[in-house]
Write a protein that holds these residues in place. Sequence first.
Motif, PDB file in Angstrom:
ATOM      1  N   THR A   3       0.997  -1.221   0.019  1.00  0.00           N
ATOM      2  CA  THR A   3      -0.067   0.196  -0.094  1.00  0.00           C
ATOM      3  C   THR A   3       0.924   1.232  -0.046  1.00  0.00           C
ATOM      4  O   THR A   3       1.746   1.393   0.869  1.00  0.00           O
ATOM      5  CB  THR A   3      -1.091   0.048   1.158  1.00  0.00           C
ATOM      6  OG1 THR A   3      -1.674  -1.297   1.188  1.00  0.00           O
ATOM      7  CG2 THR A   3      -1.884   0.995   1.145  1.00  0.00           C
ATOM      8  N   VAL A   4       0.737   2.091  -1.012  1.00  0.00           N
ATOM      9  CA  VAL A   4       1.490   3.209  -1.005  1.00  0.00           C
ATOM     10  C   VAL A   4       0.859   4.371   0.067  1.00  0.00           C
ATOM     11  O   VAL A   4      -0.265   4.604  -0.261  1.00  0.00           O
ATOM     12  CB  VAL A   4       1.352   3.929  -2.468  1.00  0.00           C
ATOM     13  CG1 VAL A   4       2.208   5.263  -2.578  1.00  0.00           C
ATOM     14  CG2 VAL A   4       2.192   3.146  -3.454  1.00  0.00           C
ATOM     15  N   THR A   5       1.832   4.619   0.745  1.00  0.00           N
ATOM     16  CA  THR A   5       1.347   5.889   1.631  1.00  0.00           C
ATOM     17  C   THR A   5       1.921   7.231   1.422  1.00  0.00           C
ATOM     18  O   THR A   5       1.076   8.465   1.932  1.00  0.00           O
ATOM     19  CB  THR A   5       1.516   5.439   3.301  1.00  0.00           C
ATOM     20  OG1 THR A   5       2.733   5.487   3.341  1.00  0.00           O
ATOM     21  CG2 THR A   5       0.925   4.053   3.528  1.00  0.00           C
ATOM     22  N   SER A  13       6.322  20.120 -11.549  1.00  0.00           N
ATOM     23  CA  SER A  13       7.670  20.726 -11.053  1.00  0.00           C
ATOM     24  C   SER A  13       7.872  20.677  -9.597  1.00  0.00           C
ATOM     25  O   SER A  13       8.794  21.200  -9.278  1.00  0.00           O
ATOM     26  CB  SER A  13       7.879  22.116 -11.794  1.00  0.00           C
ATOM     27  OG  SER A  13       6.838  22.883 -11.367  1.00  0.00           O
ATOM     28  N   CYS A  14       6.733  20.294  -8.970  1.00  0.00           N
ATOM     29  CA  CYS A  14       6.862  20.191  -7.312  1.00  0.00           C
ATOM     30  C   CYS A  14       7.773  19.214  -6.852  1.00  0.00           C
ATOM     31  O   CYS A  14       7.705  18.068  -7.407  1.00  0.00           O
ATOM     32  CB  CYS A  14       5.433  20.007  -6.825  1.00  0.00           C
ATOM     33  SG  CYS A  14       5.216  20.293  -5.079  1.00  0.00           S
ATOM     34  N   LEU A  15       8.526  19.690  -5.836  1.00  0.00           N
ATOM     35  CA  LEU A  15       9.384  18.505  -5.039  1.00  0.00           C
ATOM     36  C   LEU A  15       8.727  17.849  -3.898  1.00  0.00           C
ATOM     37  O   LEU A  15       9.380  16.989  -3.410  1.00  0.00           O
ATOM     38  CB  LEU A  15      10.537  19.453  -4.756  1.00  0.00           C
ATOM     39  CG  LEU A  15      11.268  20.166  -5.828  1.00  0.00           C
ATOM     40  CD1 LEU A  15      12.492  21.274  -5.011  1.00  0.00           C
ATOM     41  CD2 LEU A  15      11.998  19.365  -6.724  1.00  0.00           C
ATOM     42  N   CYS A  16       7.475  18.404  -3.416  1.00  0.00           N
ATOM     43  CA  CYS A  16       6.932  17.786  -2.184  1.00  0.00           C
ATOM     44  C   CYS A  16       6.551  16.215  -2.346  1.00  0.00           C
ATOM     45  O   CYS A  16       6.130  15.659  -3.371  1.00  0.00           O
ATOM     46  CB  CYS A  16       5.839  18.727  -1.745  1.00  0.00           C
ATOM     47  SG  CYS A  16       5.898  20.193  -1.653  1.00  0.00           S
ATOM     48  N   ILE A  17       6.932  15.723  -1.296  1.00  0.00           N
ATOM     49  CA  ILE A  17       6.492  14.208  -0.907  1.00  0.00           C
ATOM     50  C   ILE A  17       5.586  14.369  -0.070  1.00  0.00           C
ATOM     51  O   ILE A  17       5.379  15.147   1.077  1.00  0.00           O
ATOM     52  CB  ILE A  17       7.358  13.322  -0.315  1.00  0.00           C
ATOM     53  CG1 ILE A  17       8.620  13.122  -1.328  1.00  0.00           C
ATOM     54  CG2 ILE A  17       6.979  12.133  -0.083  1.00  0.00           C
ATOM     55  CD1 ILE A  17       8.598  12.774  -2.744  1.00  0.00           C
ATOM     56  N   ILE A  18       4.048  13.717  -0.375  1.00  0.00           N
ATOM     57  CA  ILE A  18       2.939  14.131   0.401  1.00  0.00           C
ATOM     58  C   ILE A  18       2.328  12.809   0.904  1.00  0.00           C
ATOM     59  O   ILE A  18       2.671  11.743   0.318  1.00  0.00           O
ATOM     60  CB  ILE A  18       1.907  14.642  -0.499  1.00  0.00           C
ATOM     61  CG1 ILE A  18       1.576  14.141  -1.741  1.00  0.00           C
ATOM     62  CG2 ILE A  18       2.313  16.398  -0.718  1.00  0.00           C
ATOM     63  CD1 ILE A  18       0.546  14.761  -2.617  1.00  0.00           C
ATOM     64  N   SER A  19       1.548  12.898   2.058  1.00  0.00           N
ATOM     65  CA  SER A  19       0.832  11.669   2.511  1.00  0.00           C
ATOM     66  C   SER A  19      -0.367  11.689   1.328  1.00  0.00           C
ATOM     67  O   SER A  19      -1.139  12.454   1.219  1.00  0.00           O
ATOM     68  CB  SER A  19       0.452  11.979   3.873  1.00  0.00           C
ATOM     69  OG  SER A  19      -0.697  11.090   4.306  1.00  0.00           O
ATOM     70  N   VAL A  20      -0.652  10.312   1.015  1.00  0.00           N
ATOM     71  CA  VAL A  20      -1.844  10.187   0.242  1.00  0.00           C
ATOM     72  C   VAL A  20      -3.049  10.309   1.035  1.00  0.00           C
ATOM     73  O   VAL A  20      -4.052  11.118   0.404  1.00  0.00           O
ATOM     74  CB  VAL A  20      -1.884   8.809  -0.445  1.00  0.00           C
ATOM     75  CG1 VAL A  20      -3.174   8.428  -1.107  1.00  0.00           C
ATOM     76  CG2 VAL A  20      -0.579   8.531  -1.503  1.00  0.00           C
ATOM     77  N   GLU A  21      -3.233  10.072   2.252  1.00  0.00           N
ATOM     78  CA  GLU A  21      -4.352  10.322   2.884  1.00  0.00           C
ATOM     79  C   GLU A  21      -4.722  11.840   3.178  1.00  0.00           C
ATOM     80  O   GLU A  21      -5.890  12.199   3.227  1.00  0.00           O
ATOM     81  CB  GLU A  21      -3.926   9.648   4.511  1.00  0.00           C
ATOM     82  CG  GLU A  21      -5.129   9.817   5.464  1.00  0.00           C
ATOM     83  CD  GLU A  21      -4.803   9.007   6.658  1.00  0.00           C
ATOM     84  OE1 GLU A  21      -5.359   9.664   7.767  1.00  0.00           O
ATOM     85  OE2 GLU A  21      -3.823   8.028   6.779  1.00  0.00           O
ATOM     86  N   ASN A  22      -3.478  12.576   3.238  1.00  0.00           N
ATOM     87  CA  ASN A  22      -3.983  13.998   3.424  1.00  0.00           C
ATOM     88  C   ASN A  22      -3.849  14.776   2.291  1.00  0.00           C
ATOM     89  O   ASN A  22      -3.956  16.045   2.193  1.00  0.00           O
ATOM     90  CB  ASN A  22      -2.972  14.639   4.584  1.00  0.00           C
ATOM     91  CG  ASN A  22      -3.116  13.864   5.851  1.00  0.00           C
ATOM     92  OD1 ASN A  22      -4.239  13.766   6.114  1.00  0.00           O
ATOM     93  ND2 ASN A  22      -1.837  13.596   6.817  1.00  0.00           N
TER      94      ASN A  22
END
Length: 56
Positions: A3-5, A13-22
Amino acid sequence: MTTVTQMKCACESCLCIISVENAVKKNGQNYCSEACANGHPDGTTGCGHEGCRCHS
């Protein structure tokens, strides 16, 4: 099964790593902010996260 979280924001071009949930979800994609989700209207740059100067 894995499961990818976390994933990279769908804004190219965005560098952000984000929580799939949020994540901000739009058109089946996950974004870190409303600015990215809306395609950076009016030529805005950045998503509000420090050091990130993304744009559509």
